[in-house]
Write an enzyme that holds these catalytic residues in place. Structure first.
Site, PDB file in Angstrom:
ATOM      1  CD  GLU A  94       6.572 -13.916  11.354  1.00  0.00           C
ATOM      2  OE1 GLU A  94       5.383 -14.379  10.870  1.00  0.00           O
ATOM      3  OE2 GLU A  94       6.466 -12.937  12.178  1.00  0.00           O
ATOM      4  CG  ASP A  95       2.850 -14.650   8.282  1.00  0.00           C
ATOM      5  OD1 ASP A  95       3.689 -14.184   8.758  1.00  0.00           O
ATOM      6  OD2 ASP A  95       1.662 -14.330   8.541  1.00  0.00           O
ATOM      7  CB  ILE A  97      10.054 -11.071   6.924  1.00  0.00           C
ATOM      8  CG1 ILE A  97      10.317 -12.329   7.959  1.00  0.00           C
ATOM      9  CG2 ILE A  97      10.821  -9.665   7.745  1.00  0.00           C
ATOM     10  CD1 ILE A  97      11.652 -12.774   7.845  1.00  0.00           C
ATOM     11  CG  ASP A  98       5.766  -5.529   5.262  1.00  0.00           C
ATOM     12  OD1 ASP A  98       6.501  -5.127   4.276  1.00  0.00           O
ATOM     13  OD2 ASP A  98       4.586  -5.074   5.530  1.00  0.00           O
ATOM     14  CG  PHE A 147      -1.653  -7.015   1.341  1.00  0.00           C
ATOM     15  CD1 PHE A 147      -1.038  -6.235   2.433  1.00  0.00           C
ATOM     16  CD2 PHE A 147      -2.674  -7.886   1.419  1.00  0.00           C
ATOM     17  CE1 PHE A 147      -1.177  -6.731   3.560  1.00  0.00           C
ATOM     18  CE2 PHE A 147      -3.158  -8.169   2.735  1.00  0.00           C
ATOM     19  CZ  PHE A 147      -2.385  -7.709   3.976  1.00  0.00           C
ATOM     20  NE  ARG A 160      -6.017 -15.273   9.836  1.00  0.00           N
ATOM     21  CZ  ARG A 160      -4.917 -14.588  10.051  1.00  0.00           C
ATOM     22  NH1 ARG A 160      -3.752 -14.667   9.353  1.00  0.00           N
ATOM     23  NH2 ARG A 160      -4.985 -13.647  10.875  1.00  0.00           N
TER      24      ARG A 160
END
Ligand code: IMP
Ligand code: MG
Length: 170
Positions: A94-95, A97-98, A147, A160
């Site tokens: 995963e990039d 986890i929030d 963010f 990106r």
């Protein structure tokens, strides 16, 4: 303006450490790495190039995010065939986890295909924002409630392609 949080060099060094840690764990057992699109694609490519073991790669695509706010509703946009997962050592890449909703969905989706083992590897973890308890096995960096963009991560599909991770300063 983007304020740098982690440079290309810092990211690379940390990925090298994770790749070695993974290799120590799995040695020559085959591992199926699942890259979640689109965010984790840069991380997955760099990690796999540094991983010395026996690896396969699969891709999954889920969406939940709308700008800066999670909707909690997860949608599967690209699936994987059970043949590629059943009885295999699987690692979800995963990039970030929030809240944890995305990962919970992914874990259930993969576990239903009966892997031999399932682990989670994330580049970033925003622990303070977690809404549900999720165990993470490998983490690049723990970050504050910020963010972030770059190195695969987007804000409305932008940024990106930045080679580093940063924070948008208004
Ligand atoms: P969760 O379901 O709330 O854990 O959200 C995880 C997904 O939201 C990640 O895979 C990202 O796509 C996106 N996301 C969460 N935080 C950020 C951020 O700081 N920058 C960019 N995308 C984010
Ligand atoms: Mg993502």
């Amino acid at each position: 303006m983007i304020k740098k949080l982690y440079t290309q060099k810092e990211i690379n060094n940390r990925i090298k450490e994770i790749a070695n840690e993974l290799y120590k764990q799995y040695k020559n057992e085959e591992v199926v790495f699942i890259c979640t699109l689109k965010g984790a694609v840069f991380f997955a490519c760099d990690l796999l190039k540094k991983y010395k073991g026996n690896a396969r790669i699969e891709f999954l695509r889920v969406s939940s995010y709308n700008g800066k706010n999670t909707t909690g509703k997860i949608e599967l946009n690209l699936s994987i065939s059970k043949d590629n997962i059943e009885n295999k050592n699987v690692i979800i890449i995963e990039d970030i986890i929030d809240t944890g909703y995305t990962l919970k969905f992914l874990k259930e989706y993969i576990n239903d295909m009966k892997p031999k083992s399932l682990k989670i590897c994330t580049l970033l973890d925003k622990k303070a924002r977690r809404k549900i308890k999720i165990e993470v096995d490998y983490t690049g960096f723990e970050i504050d409630d910020l963010f972030v963009v770059g190195y695969g991560l987007d804000y409305k599909e932008q940024y990106r392609n930045l080679p580093y991770i940063g924070v948008i300063k208004e």
